[in-house]
Design an enzyme around this catalytic site. Structure first.
Site, PDB file in Angstrom:
ATOM      1  CE1 TYR A  52      -2.563 -64.344 -50.383  1.00  0.00           C
ATOM      2  CE2 TYR A  52      -0.715 -65.045 -49.028  1.00  0.00           C
ATOM      3  CZ  TYR A  52      -1.833 -65.344 -49.786  1.00  0.00           C
ATOM      4  OH  TYR A  52      -2.216 -66.651 -49.972  1.00  0.00           O
ATOM      5  NE  ARG A  55      -2.219 -63.274 -55.218  1.00  0.00           N
ATOM      6  CZ  ARG A  55      -2.872 -64.283 -54.659  1.00  0.00           C
ATOM      7  NH1 ARG A  55      -2.290 -65.020 -53.721  1.00  0.00           N
ATOM      8  NH2 ARG A  55      -4.094 -64.564 -55.028  1.00  0.00           N
ATOM      9  CD  GLN A  87     -12.353 -72.028 -56.297  1.00  0.00           C
ATOM     10  OE1 GLN A  87     -11.551 -72.851 -55.874  1.00  0.00           O
ATOM     11  NE2 GLN A  87     -12.800 -72.058 -57.533  1.00  0.00           N
ATOM     12  CG  HIS A 105     -10.696 -69.714 -51.210  1.00  0.00           C
ATOM     13  ND1 HIS A 105     -10.231 -70.307 -52.367  1.00  0.00           N
ATOM     14  CD2 HIS A 105     -11.330 -70.705 -50.517  1.00  0.00           C
ATOM     15  CE1 HIS A 105     -10.570 -71.594 -52.368  1.00  0.00           C
ATOM     16  NE2 HIS A 105     -11.246 -71.854 -51.266  1.00  0.00           N
ATOM     17  CB  CYS A 132      -4.836 -54.814 -34.712  1.00  0.00           C
ATOM     18  SG  CYS A 132      -6.623 -55.040 -34.592  1.00  0.00           S
ATOM     19  CB  THR A 172     -12.214 -72.932 -60.747  1.00  0.00           C
ATOM     20  OG1 THR A 172     -11.550 -73.630 -59.675  1.00  0.00           O
ATOM     21  CG2 THR A 172     -13.550 -73.580 -61.036  1.00  0.00           C
TER      22      THR A 172
HETATM   23  C1  BJW Z   1      -9.114 -69.713 -67.826  1.00  0.00           C
HETATM   24  C2  BJW Z   1      -8.465 -68.645 -68.390  1.00  0.00           C
HETATM   25  C3  BJW Z   1      -9.231 -67.810 -69.163  1.00  0.00           C
HETATM   26  C4  BJW Z   1      -7.008 -69.695 -67.319  1.00  0.00           C
HETATM   27  N1  BJW Z   1     -10.532 -68.055 -69.323  1.00  0.00           N
HETATM   28  N2  BJW Z   1     -10.413 -69.958 -67.989  1.00  0.00           N
HETATM   29  C5  BJW Z   1     -10.725 -83.426 -50.144  1.00  0.00           C
HETATM   30  C6  BJW Z   1      -9.864 -84.161 -50.925  1.00  0.00           C
HETATM   31  C7  BJW Z   1      -8.527 -83.812 -51.009  1.00  0.00           C
HETATM   32  C8  BJW Z   1      -8.030 -82.719 -50.304  1.00  0.00           C
HETATM   33  C9  BJW Z   1      -8.885 -81.994 -49.529  1.00  0.00           C
HETATM   34  C10 BJW Z   1     -10.200 -82.352 -49.463  1.00  0.00           C
HETATM   35  N3  BJW Z   1     -10.824 -81.442 -48.641  1.00  0.00           N
HETATM   36  C11 BJW Z   1      -9.916 -80.543 -48.226  1.00  0.00           C
HETATM   37  C12 BJW Z   1      -8.720 -80.851 -48.744  1.00  0.00           C
HETATM   38  C13 BJW Z   1      -7.475 -80.096 -48.474  1.00  0.00           C
HETATM   39  C14 BJW Z   1      -7.341 -78.818 -49.259  1.00  0.00           C
HETATM   40  C15 BJW Z   1      -7.260 -79.173 -50.751  1.00  0.00           C
HETATM   41  O1  BJW Z   1      -8.184 -78.986 -51.518  1.00  0.00           O
HETATM   42  N4  BJW Z   1      -6.102 -79.624 -51.198  1.00  0.00           N
HETATM   43  C16 BJW Z   1      -5.933 -79.916 -52.619  1.00  0.00           C
HETATM   44  C17 BJW Z   1      -4.569 -79.393 -53.046  1.00  0.00           C
HETATM   45  C18 BJW Z   1      -6.144 -81.379 -52.855  1.00  0.00           C
HETATM   46  N5  BJW Z   1      -8.403 -77.855 -49.011  1.00  0.00           N
HETATM   47  C19 BJW Z   1      -8.410 -77.059 -47.948  1.00  0.00           C
HETATM   48  O2  BJW Z   1      -7.530 -77.118 -47.101  1.00  0.00           O
HETATM   49  C20 BJW Z   1      -9.552 -76.092 -47.801  1.00  0.00           C
HETATM   50  N6  BJW Z   1     -10.117 -76.181 -46.519  1.00  0.00           N
HETATM   51  C21 BJW Z   1     -10.892 -77.197 -46.150  1.00  0.00           C
HETATM   52  O3  BJW Z   1     -11.187 -78.097 -46.928  1.00  0.00           O
HETATM   53  O4  BJW Z   1     -11.372 -77.104 -44.856  1.00  0.00           O
HETATM   54  C22 BJW Z   1     -12.160 -78.204 -44.366  1.00  0.00           C
HETATM   55  C23 BJW Z   1     -13.616 -77.879 -44.427  1.00  0.00           C
HETATM   56  C24 BJW Z   1     -14.243 -77.606 -45.631  1.00  0.00           C
HETATM   57  C25 BJW Z   1     -15.601 -77.325 -45.667  1.00  0.00           C
HETATM   58  C26 BJW Z   1     -16.341 -77.323 -44.514  1.00  0.00           C
HETATM   59  C27 BJW Z   1     -15.719 -77.592 -43.297  1.00  0.00           C
HETATM   60  C28 BJW Z   1     -14.359 -77.866 -43.262  1.00  0.00           C
HETATM   61  C29 BJW Z   1      -9.066 -74.652 -47.965  1.00  0.00           C
HETATM   62  C30 BJW Z   1      -8.592 -74.360 -49.340  1.00  0.00           C
HETATM   63  C31 BJW Z   1      -8.042 -72.931 -49.414  1.00  0.00           C
HETATM   64  C32 BJW Z   1      -7.409 -72.638 -50.747  1.00  0.00           C
HETATM   65  N7  BJW Z   1      -6.733 -71.388 -50.679  1.00  0.00           N
HETATM   66  C33 BJW Z   1      -6.141 -70.825 -51.899  1.00  0.00           C
HETATM   67  C34 BJW Z   1      -5.335 -69.579 -51.493  1.00  0.00           C
HETATM   68  C35 BJW Z   1      -6.293 -68.437 -51.129  1.00  0.00           C
HETATM   69  C36 BJW Z   1      -5.588 -67.140 -50.975  1.00  0.00           C
HETATM   70  C37 BJW Z   1      -4.848 -66.749 -52.247  1.00  0.00           C
HETATM   71  O5  BJW Z   1      -5.478 -66.441 -53.277  1.00  0.00           O
HETATM   72  O6  BJW Z   1      -3.607 -66.732 -52.198  1.00  0.00           O
HETATM   73  O7  BJW Z   1      -7.168 -70.480 -52.825  1.00  0.00           O
HETATM   74  S1  BJW Z   1      -5.127 -71.978 -52.815  1.00  0.00           S
HETATM   75  C38 BJW Z   1      -5.594 -71.375 -54.414  1.00  0.00           C
HETATM   76  O8  BJW Z   1      -6.324 -72.388 -55.150  1.00  0.00           O
HETATM   77  C39 BJW Z   1      -6.600 -70.245 -54.135  1.00  0.00           C
HETATM   78  C40 BJW Z   1      -7.614 -70.480 -55.200  1.00  0.00           C
HETATM   79  O9  BJW Z   1      -8.835 -69.845 -54.845  1.00  0.00           O
HETATM   80  C41 BJW Z   1      -7.690 -71.966 -55.271  1.00  0.00           C
HETATM   81  C42 BJW Z   1      -8.284 -72.502 -56.543  1.00  0.00           C
HETATM   82  O10 BJW Z   1      -7.530 -72.135 -57.647  1.00  0.00           O
HETATM   83  P1  BJW Z   1      -8.246 -71.823 -59.022  1.00  0.00           P
HETATM   84  O11 BJW Z   1      -9.059 -70.599 -58.905  1.00  0.00           O
HETATM   85  O12 BJW Z   1      -8.954 -73.034 -59.503  1.00  0.00           O
HETATM   86  O13 BJW Z   1      -6.999 -71.462 -59.956  1.00  0.00           O
HETATM   87  P2  BJW Z   1      -6.043 -72.440 -60.814  1.00  0.00           P
HETATM   88  O14 BJW Z   1      -4.816 -71.702 -61.149  1.00  0.00           O
HETATM   89  O15 BJW Z   1      -5.884 -73.736 -60.138  1.00  0.00           O
HETATM   90  O16 BJW Z   1      -6.883 -72.730 -62.138  1.00  0.00           O
HETATM   91  C43 BJW Z   1      -7.115 -71.708 -63.086  1.00  0.00           C
HETATM   92  C44 BJW Z   1      -8.109 -72.226 -64.087  1.00  0.00           C
HETATM   93  O17 BJW Z   1      -8.463 -71.156 -64.950  1.00  0.00           O
HETATM   94  C45 BJW Z   1      -7.565 -73.358 -64.985  1.00  0.00           C
HETATM   95  O18 BJW Z   1      -8.531 -74.395 -65.061  1.00  0.00           O
HETATM   96  C46 BJW Z   1      -7.376 -72.675 -66.348  1.00  0.00           C
HETATM   97  O19 BJW Z   1      -7.638 -73.565 -67.437  1.00  0.00           O
HETATM   98  C47 BJW Z   1      -8.425 -71.605 -66.288  1.00  0.00           C
HETATM   99  N8  BJW Z   1      -8.126 -70.444 -67.081  1.00  0.00           N
HETATM  100  N9  BJW Z   1      -7.097 -68.729 -68.021  1.00  0.00           N
HETATM  101  C48 BJW Z   1     -11.058 -69.165 -68.724  1.00  0.00           C
HETATM  102  N10 BJW Z   1      -8.656 -66.744 -69.782  1.00  0.00           N
END
Ligand code: BJW
Length: 234
Positions: A52, A55, A87, A105, A132, A172
């Site tokens: 982090y 980044r 996100q 996030h 802190c 995303t």
């Molecule tokens: C372009 C481009 C260009 C490239 N032009 N496009 C239900 C089912 C299954 C699992 C779960 C579920 N519910 C919860 C889960 C568990 C889990 C989860 O989702 N796991 C999965 C792996 C299945 N989720 C959680 O644990 C979440 N919490 C939760 O659900 O709590 C319960 C709750 C929810 C709601 C109410 C009450 C309780 C928390 C998730 C936290 C994610 N954290 C991260 C890290 C954050 C800090 C950091 O940045 O380091 O967030 S992980 C990472 O992924 C980060 C991102 O925000 C997130 C999404 O990634 P993103 O943005 O989609 O990036 P990429 O790389 O995946 O995609 C890039 C896209 O851009 C691609 O599509 C490319 O094509 C495109 N692209 N260049 C246009 N030029």
């Protein structure tokens, strides 16, 4: 027309910030997913802080791109009828001119004290365990939401999705929940949905319309189209 826009790492890719799951999305040989959990932080806090800190430092070397700026222009035109939820933990929406951004996030330029719950704006490194500002304990961590933690402001997002006419997801992968479910919630409640992405995503098949291309081209073109009154085609 009320619009909810969800953005992901793809919108910042052309500014030079790597995405998570694209080919160049690895960091020093580590899958970012292995550092984005509370367990990873417990096991190896130095590694997670380094990830982090790097980044956070990189934010100083990048600029908002045409897609961020176009969304700021849309906010200017729509006012409260645009709800921008990201996100991303970068600050490129704000630096592109957006004034109201919901960081579900968390934010890179913020630290959270696990002892006293204090949250502080933070621009420097955390790996040397600075005290802190509130309780002086060396227990600051990045104020970001890891897997297994609850994203910020879910009630607000749900309300906005319920009240909107159009849901747009930009750059995303649609693989991380709960953000990946917003499109299903929107479709289920009769909202129109649009995706702007370089490639197919996990939710491309669920939206009414999916446009493929780089965000710096698609987003300004979509905003122009919307503001000229052409709206969204099916
Ligand atoms: C372009 C481009 C260009 C490239 N032009 N496009 C239900 C089912 C299954 C699992 C779960 C579920 N519910 C919860 C889960 C568990 C889990 C989860 O989702 N796991 C999965 C792996 C299945 N989720 C959680 O644990 C979440 N919490 C939760 O659900 O709590 C319960 C709750 C929810 C709601 C109410 C009450 C309780 C928390 C998730 C936290 C994610 N954290 C991260 C890290 C954050 C800090 C950091 O940045 O380091 O967030 S992980 C990472 O992924 C980060 C991102 O925000 C997130 C999404 O990634 P993103 O943005 O989609 O990036 P990429 O790389 O995946 O995609 C890039 C896209 O851009 C691609 O599509 C490319 O094509 C495109 N692209 N260049 C246009 N030029």
């Amino acid at each position: 027309m009320r619009i909810v826009v969800l953005t992901g790492a793809g919108i910042s890719a052309e500014s030079g910030l790597p995405t998570f799951r694209d080919a160049d999305g690895l960091w020093e040989g580590h899958d970012p997913m292995t550092v984005a959990t509370p367990e990873a932080y417990d096991d190896d806090p130095d590694l997670v802080h380094r990830f982090y800190d790097e980044r956070r430092a990189a934010l100083g070397r990048v600029r908002p791109n045409a897609a961020h700026v176009a969304l700021a222009r849309l906010e200017e035109a729509l006012g409260d009828d645009l709800y921008l939820v990201t996100q991303n933990i970068d600050d490129l929406h704000e630096r592109g001119g957006s004034r109201r951004v919901h960081h579900m996030h968390g934010r890179l330029r913020a630290a959270w004290c696990t002892t006293c719950d204090h949250r502080a704006s933070w621009h420097g490194p955390l790996r040397d365990r600075p005290p802190c500002p509130a309780c002086e304990r060396p227990t600051l961590r990045p104020d970001v939401v890891w897997f297994g933690e609850v994203p910020h402001g879910m009630d607000d997002i749900e309300r906005e999705l319920w009240e909107c006419d159009l849901f747009v997801s930009i750059g995303t992968s649609g693989l991380v929940y709960p953000a990946a479910a917003f499109v299903h919630y929107a479709v289920g409640n009769g909202k129109r949905t649009l995706e702007l992405n370089l490639d197919a995503s996990g939710t491309s098949g669920d939206v009414h319309e999916s446009r493929r291309g780089p965000a710096t081209e698609l987003v300004p073109a979509w905003v122009d189209e919307l503001l000229s009154g052409a709206g969204v085609t099916s």
